[in-house]
Design a protein around this motif. Structure first.
Motif, PDB file in Angstrom:
ATOM      1  N   ALA A 139      35.081  37.670  29.027  1.00 22.03           N
ATOM      2  CA  ALA A 139      35.853  36.955  30.233  1.00 22.03           C
ATOM      3  C   ALA A 139      35.226  37.125  31.470  1.00 22.03           C
ATOM      4  N   VAL A 198      36.635  36.575  35.473  1.00 20.85           N
ATOM      5  CA  VAL A 198      37.660  36.445  36.634  1.00 20.85           C
ATOM      6  C   VAL A 198      37.222  36.454  37.768  1.00 20.85           C
ATOM      7  N   VAL A 235      43.599  33.547  40.890  1.00 20.70           N
ATOM      8  CA  VAL A 235      42.533  33.901  39.842  1.00 20.70           C
ATOM      9  C   VAL A 235      42.066  32.651  39.439  1.00 20.70           C
ATOM     10  N   TRP A 256      39.999  31.888  35.897  1.00 21.12           N
ATOM     11  CA  TRP A 256      39.862  32.576  34.612  1.00 21.12           C
ATOM     12  C   TRP A 256      38.926  31.628  33.861  1.00 21.12           C
ATOM     13  N   ASP A 310      37.560  31.820  29.891  1.00 23.14           N
ATOM     14  CA  ASP A 310      37.791  32.553  28.504  1.00 23.14           C
ATOM     15  C   ASP A 310      36.385  32.801  28.052  1.00 23.14           C
ATOM     16  N   ARG A 335      44.801  37.684  31.378  1.00 21.41           N
ATOM     17  CA  ARG A 335      44.744  36.668  32.328  1.00 21.41           C
ATOM     18  C   ARG A 335      46.100  36.873  33.069  1.00 21.41           C
ATOM     19  N   ALA A 376      45.391  39.963  35.198  1.00 20.68           N
ATOM     20  CA  ALA A 376      44.745  39.855  36.418  1.00 20.68           C
ATOM     21  C   ALA A 376      45.554  39.045  37.651  1.00 20.68           C
TER      22      ALA A 376
END
Length: 206
Positions: free
Chosen positions: A89, A91, A107, A109, A111, A138, A141
């Motif tokens: 992932a 970020v 954030v 994100w 995947d 997620r 984060a």
């Protein structure tokens, strides 16, 4: 300051400087209080967002662990390691600046992507576990972002509050006292000067 010195232009210049300093200090305190309100509001918002992110993280984590246990019981630990995608992932943290305070705000994100050649989860439980763990990470984060933002804003809020307190409780009152004392001295000096002038005029007339 002697009566003679109070009658000099230096006394009036000092009064002007004190008035300007007092105006500057008062305006500075007003601006700092405005900054304090903005920082406090943003910190409060960040705290609320962190609280919600923590709630979501805990819920997804609990669900992920439940599905993981079921999935491992059904397919074994080998099924777990075989179904994990090689990709990771991503970020990205977005930052903003409020009243000179740089802090994270969100954030972005991404995947992990499973390639067609990679095996999928061998059972439904592990598939649910993967989905829940992604959501949990997620949320974690986002929790980190909001907590960090709140801490940075809180630190600057504390420093700003100290500066406001110093201005309101010490610097501004001192300037006011000095200005009041100087104005009183100048007023007395001007009164004495007027009395002397009247006395001198009376003597000259006599």
């Amino acid at each position: 300051m002697s009566p003679r010195a109070r009658r000099t232009p230096a006394g009036r210049a000092g009064r002007l400087r004190l008035r300007r300093s007092l105006t500057t200090a008062t305006r500075g305190a007003d601006l700092l209080e405005r900054k304090l309100r903005l920082l406090s509001d943003r910190e409060h918002t960040a705290r609320l967002a962190a609280r919600e992110a923590e709630r979501v993280w805990r819920e997804w984590l609990a669900e992920a662990e439940t599905w993981l246990v079921r999935g491992v019981l059904l397919g074994g630990e080998s099924a777990l390691s075989a179904s994990a995608p090689a990709d990771r992932a991503r970020v990205d943290v977005r930052w903003a600046v409020l009243m000179g305070v740089r802090h994270p705000v969100a954030v972005d994100w991404t995947d992990p992507v499973r390639t067609p050649a990679e095996p999928t989860a061998p059972n439904t439980a592990l598939a649910h576990a993967e989905r829940a763990y992604r959501a949990a990470v997620r949320a974690a984060a986002e929790l980190a972002v909001h907590r960090t933002a709140a801490d940075l804003l809180a630190a600057e809020t504390g420093r700003t509050r100290q500066r406001v307190r110093a201005l309101r409780r010490h610097w501004i009152p001192r300037l006011r006292d000095e200005l009041a004392a100087l104005e009183l001295a100048l007023e007395e000096s001007e009164h004495e000067e007027a009395v002397r002038r009247r006395w001198a005029a009376t003597r000259a007339g006599g």
